[in-house]
Design a protein around this motif. Structure first.
Motif, PDB file in Angstrom:
ATOM      1  N   LEU A   1      -1.978  -3.794  -4.120  1.00 57.24           N
ATOM      2  CA  LEU A   1      -1.309  -2.594  -4.615  1.00 57.24           C
ATOM      3  C   LEU A   1       0.115  -2.546  -4.077  1.00 57.24           C
ATOM      4  N   PRO A   2       1.059  -2.140  -4.898  1.00 58.03           N
ATOM      5  CA  PRO A   2       2.463  -2.121  -4.448  1.00 58.03           C
ATOM      6  C   PRO A   2       2.684  -1.300  -3.184  1.00 58.03           C
ATOM      7  N   ASP A   3       1.921  -0.219  -3.028  1.00 60.69           N
ATOM      8  CA  ASP A   3       2.085   0.628  -1.847  1.00 60.69           C
ATOM      9  C   ASP A   3       1.004   0.388  -0.810  1.00 60.69           C
ATOM     10  N   GLY A   4       0.214  -0.677  -0.975  1.00 57.86           N
ATOM     11  CA  GLY A   4      -0.838  -0.980  -0.018  1.00 57.86           C
ATOM     12  C   GLY A   4      -1.937   0.065   0.043  1.00 57.86           C
ATOM     13  N   GLY A   5      -2.104   0.810  -1.043  1.00 58.75           N
ATOM     14  CA  GLY A   5      -3.166   1.821  -1.093  1.00 58.75           C
ATOM     15  C   GLY A   5      -2.806   3.125  -0.442  1.00 58.75           C
ATOM     16  N   ARG A   6      -1.511   3.355  -0.198  1.00 61.22           N
ATOM     17  CA  ARG A   6      -1.107   4.606   0.447  1.00 61.22           C
ATOM     18  C   ARG A   6      -1.573   5.803  -0.398  1.00 61.22           C
ATOM     19  N   GLY A   7      -2.154   6.785   0.242  1.00 60.56           N
ATOM     20  CA  GLY A   7      -2.631   7.978  -0.446  1.00 60.56           C
ATOM     21  C   GLY A   7      -4.041   7.866  -0.970  1.00 60.56           C
ATOM     22  N   LEU A   8      -4.636   6.682  -0.874  1.00 58.26           N
ATOM     23  CA  LEU A   8      -6.024   6.497  -1.296  1.00 58.26           C
ATOM     24  C   LEU A   8      -6.937   6.505  -0.070  1.00 58.26           C
ATOM     25  N   CYS A   9      -8.092   7.167  -0.200  1.00 64.53           N
ATOM     26  CA  CYS A   9      -9.132   7.072   0.821  1.00 64.53           C
ATOM     27  C   CYS A   9     -10.008   5.879   0.442  1.00 64.53           C
ATOM     28  N   CYS A  10      -9.904   4.798   1.211  1.00 65.34           N
ATOM     29  CA  CYS A  10     -10.626   3.567   0.897  1.00 65.34           C
ATOM     30  C   CYS A  10     -11.885   3.491   1.756  1.00 65.34           C
ATOM     31  N   HIS A  11     -13.042   3.318   1.125  1.00 70.67           N
ATOM     32  CA  HIS A  11     -14.299   3.320   1.883  1.00 70.67           C
ATOM     33  C   HIS A  11     -15.291   2.324   1.312  1.00 70.67           C
ATOM     34  N   LEU A  12     -16.090   1.767   2.224  1.00 75.50           N
ATOM     35  CA  LEU A  12     -16.993   0.670   1.891  1.00 75.50           C
ATOM     36  C   LEU A  12     -18.341   0.796   2.591  1.00 75.50           C
ATOM     37  N   ALA A  13     -18.373   1.330   3.813  1.00 74.23           N
ATOM     38  CA  ALA A  13     -19.550   1.237   4.680  1.00 74.23           C
ATOM     39  C   ALA A  13     -20.591   2.299   4.368  1.00 74.23           C
ATOM     40  N   ASN A  14     -21.836   1.865   4.202  1.00 82.34           N
ATOM     41  CA  ASN A  14     -22.998   2.750   4.200  1.00 82.34           C
ATOM     42  C   ASN A  14     -23.488   2.885   5.651  1.00 82.34           C
ATOM     43  N   SER A  15     -24.710   3.366   5.856  1.00 84.22           N
ATOM     44  CA  SER A  15     -25.222   3.498   7.228  1.00 84.22           C
ATOM     45  C   SER A  15     -25.221   2.155   7.942  1.00 84.22           C
ATOM     46  N   ALA A  16     -25.732   1.122   7.269  1.00 84.48           N
ATOM     47  CA  ALA A  16     -25.804  -0.186   7.913  1.00 84.48           C
ATOM     48  C   ALA A  16     -24.420  -0.724   8.228  1.00 84.48           C
ATOM     49  N   GLY A  17     -23.492  -0.575   7.288  1.00 81.45           N
ATOM     50  CA  GLY A  17     -22.136  -1.023   7.538  1.00 81.45           C
ATOM     51  C   GLY A  17     -21.471  -0.255   8.661  1.00 81.45           C
ATOM     52  N   THR A  18     -21.734   1.040   8.726  1.00 85.00           N
ATOM     53  CA  THR A  18     -21.170   1.870   9.787  1.00 85.00           C
ATOM     54  C   THR A  18     -21.649   1.394  11.148  1.00 85.00           C
ATOM     55  N   MET A  19     -22.919   1.026  11.243  1.00 77.52           N
ATOM     56  CA  MET A  19     -23.508   0.623  12.517  1.00 77.52           C
ATOM     57  C   MET A  19     -23.281  -0.856  12.819  1.00 77.52           C
ATOM     58  N   GLN A  20     -22.900  -1.625  11.796  1.00 76.49           N
ATOM     59  CA  GLN A  20     -22.745  -3.066  11.995  1.00 76.49           C
ATOM     60  C   GLN A  20     -21.424  -3.418  12.657  1.00 76.49           C
ATOM     61  N   SER A  21     -20.296  -2.856  12.152  1.00 75.00           N
ATOM     62  CA  SER A  21     -19.000  -3.307  12.647  1.00 75.00           C
ATOM     63  C   SER A  21     -17.903  -2.293  12.349  1.00 75.00           C
ATOM     64  N   PRO A  22     -17.040  -1.995  13.334  1.00 76.94           N
ATOM     65  CA  PRO A  22     -15.890  -1.107  13.090  1.00 76.94           C
ATOM     66  C   PRO A  22     -14.947  -1.649  12.018  1.00 76.94           C
ATOM     67  N   SER A  23     -14.968  -2.968  11.774  1.00 76.99           N
ATOM     68  CA  SER A  23     -14.081  -3.534  10.761  1.00 76.99           C
ATOM     69  C   SER A  23     -14.405  -3.013   9.367  1.00 76.99           C
ATOM     70  N   LEU A  24     -15.604  -2.463   9.192  1.00 72.93           N
ATOM     71  CA  LEU A  24     -16.032  -1.967   7.882  1.00 72.93           C
ATOM     72  C   LEU A  24     -15.733  -0.485   7.678  1.00 72.93           C
ATOM     73  N   HIS A  25     -15.240   0.181   8.703  1.00 76.35           N
ATOM     74  CA  HIS A  25     -15.112   1.633   8.638  1.00 76.35           C
ATOM     75  C   HIS A  25     -13.963   2.091   7.737  1.00 76.35           C
ATOM     76  N   LEU A  26     -12.854   1.378   7.716  1.00 71.73           N
ATOM     77  CA  LEU A  26     -11.707   1.700   6.870  1.00 71.73           C
ATOM     78  C   LEU A  26     -11.316   3.179   7.021  1.00 71.73           C
ATOM     79  N   ASP A  27     -11.085   3.881   5.901  1.00 70.02           N
ATOM     80  CA  ASP A  27     -10.648   5.280   5.988  1.00 70.02           C
ATOM     81  C   ASP A  27     -11.812   6.264   6.077  1.00 70.02           C
ATOM     82  N   MET A  28     -13.005   5.820   5.686  1.00 71.07           N
ATOM     83  CA  MET A  28     -14.156   6.722   5.659  1.00 71.07           C
ATOM     84  C   MET A  28     -15.425   5.892   5.630  1.00 71.07           C
ATOM     85  N   VAL A  29     -16.514   6.462   6.154  1.00 73.49           N
ATOM     86  CA  VAL A  29     -17.838   5.862   6.023  1.00 73.49           C
ATOM     87  C   VAL A  29     -18.731   6.828   5.256  1.00 73.49           C
ATOM     88  N   ARG A  30     -19.710   6.272   4.560  1.00 70.93           N
ATOM     89  CA  ARG A  30     -20.675   7.075   3.804  1.00 70.93           C
ATOM     90  C   ARG A  30     -22.040   6.876   4.441  1.00 70.93           C
TER      91      ARG A  30
END
Length: 376
Positions: free
Chosen positions: A196-225
């Motif tokens: 993205l030209p602005d590197g995703g500025r202004g977007l809440c980027c999220h990927l981690a479910n419970s397992a992802g949240t507990m697996q690694s901080p690298s998956l946390h990004l802007d939000m966890v679900r």
């Protein structure tokens, strides 16, 4: 939530305090600024969505996730004002219109859905319809193709009636101990953001479910679900070993009848169990119509006074039968615990799921609404 009647045959006990504590505990694992979405779909995994939502918000959740439009509207009817993301697809103009009326964020998987949402917003004369875009990075379910993600973001941003507030994907194997796909999904998702030209500025980027949240901080990004872990259950035995999560649900029922039978008596449908001695059997008023899976027949115990009593015979629609031969003090009207803690003993949803070859999520979501939920 219901008040417990002394005549109630069976019920679920739900602890909002445990949910709130789990939320706080999990939030402490996140980097500063990382938000926490409490997933309360499927009636809060069987715990009661409104109860769970309120407890999670007290625990610091910033938003809520649901599966359907109806689930989102239920939260709004209860007076909950926090941001709500509908995680499943909404395609019809009628549903998207209700979404706008209810101040709910729909999930978009492509440009066609975005144009439909923009047209609805234009008809209403609004230039602010908050939406989120989902990308498929390896689940093969909902979401646009991740390879087209950057273009989709820019196309949706070009629709003046829409406000693209979030970009997300879903992990397929984060609860697997030998998982390698998660890092691939993370790399794919990050590549979209970086394109993205602005590197995703202004977007809440999220990927981690419970397992992802507990697996690694690298998956946390802007939000966890977080879903399952919010309810006090680890998504896999190798995750969260050092996190003192508190189970938030117990299943209890009363003894409705005790009978004495001779040796050689067949018990329940099909006589799959036959007594090998004179036996004292206790009938409990709960069955598979309440969510006690029939596949668990003869494979579970219940707790009474900190002791385990075996369930025998086939589980029926409305009753189960216990072998109480060795428990002299069990009487009609006594309460037994099917899931939960009694003394030093605990029976968990994971124990049930292992014994009938399913997952804890299905056990928790399977309890029917004829079982009242009681806050403790």
């Amino acid at each position: 939530m219901s008040e417990l009647s002394p005549r109630q045959r069976a019920w679920l006990e739900v602890s909002p305090t445990a949910i709130e504590a789990n939320c706080r505990l999990l939030r402490h694992q996140l980097a500063p600024g990382c938000q926490f979405m409490a997933v309360v779909k499927a009636d809060g995994y069987g715990h009661g969505a409104v109860t769970v939502a309120r407890a999670a918000l007290r625990g610091g959740a910033s938003s809520l996730g649901v599966a359907t439009l109806q689930e989102g509207l239920e939260l709004r009817t209860a007076g909950i004002e926090a941001p709500v993301l509908i995680l499943s697809a909404l395609r019809s103009p009628e549903d998207l219109s209700c979404c706008l009326d209810g101040r709910l964020m729909p999930t978009l998987s492509g440009l066609d859905e975005a144009k439909t949402a923009a047209a609805i917003a234009a008809e209403r004369g609004t230039d602010r319809f908050p939406v989120q875009l989902k990308l498929d990075t390896g689940m093969a379910r909902l979401g646009g193709e991740w390879q087209e993600g950057a273009g989709l973001v820019q196309s949706i941003r070009a629709l003046p009636q829409l406000e693209l507030v979030g970009l997300y994907s879903h992990l397929a194997c984060a609860d697997e101990p030998d998982d390698q796909l998660t890092q691939v999904q993370l790399q794919r998702f990050r590549s979209v953001i970086e394109a993205l030209p602005d590197g995703g500025r202004g977007l809440c980027c999220h990927l981690a479910n419970s397992a992802g949240t507990m697996q690694s901080p690298s998956l946390h990004l802007d939000m966890v679900r977080v879903g399952l872990a919010l309810y006090g259950q680890a998504p896999a035995s190798h995750l969260g070993r050092d996190l003192p999560l508190q189970p938030a649900l117990a299943v209890k029922a009363r003894v409705s009848l005790i009978r004495e039978v001779p040796s050689g008596s067949g018990v329940s449908y099909g006589h799959r169990f036959v007594t090998s001695r004179p036996s004292r059997l206790a009938v409990i008023g709960i069955g598979y119509a309440d969510g006690v899976v029939r596949a668990l027949s003869g494979r579970i115990e219940v707790l009474h006074g900190g002791r385990r009593l075996p369930q025998v015979g086939n589980i029926t629609m409305d009753q189960i039968i216990l072998d109480a031969t060795d428990v002299d003090d069990l009487t009609v009207g006594d309460i037994v615990t099917l899931l939960g803690q009694d003394g030093s003993e605990r029976i968990s949803p994971e124990e049930w799921s292992t014994r009938c070859n399913t997952i804890p999520w299905e056990i928790l979501c399977g309890f029917k609404h004829r079982l009242p939920r009681v806050e403790i």
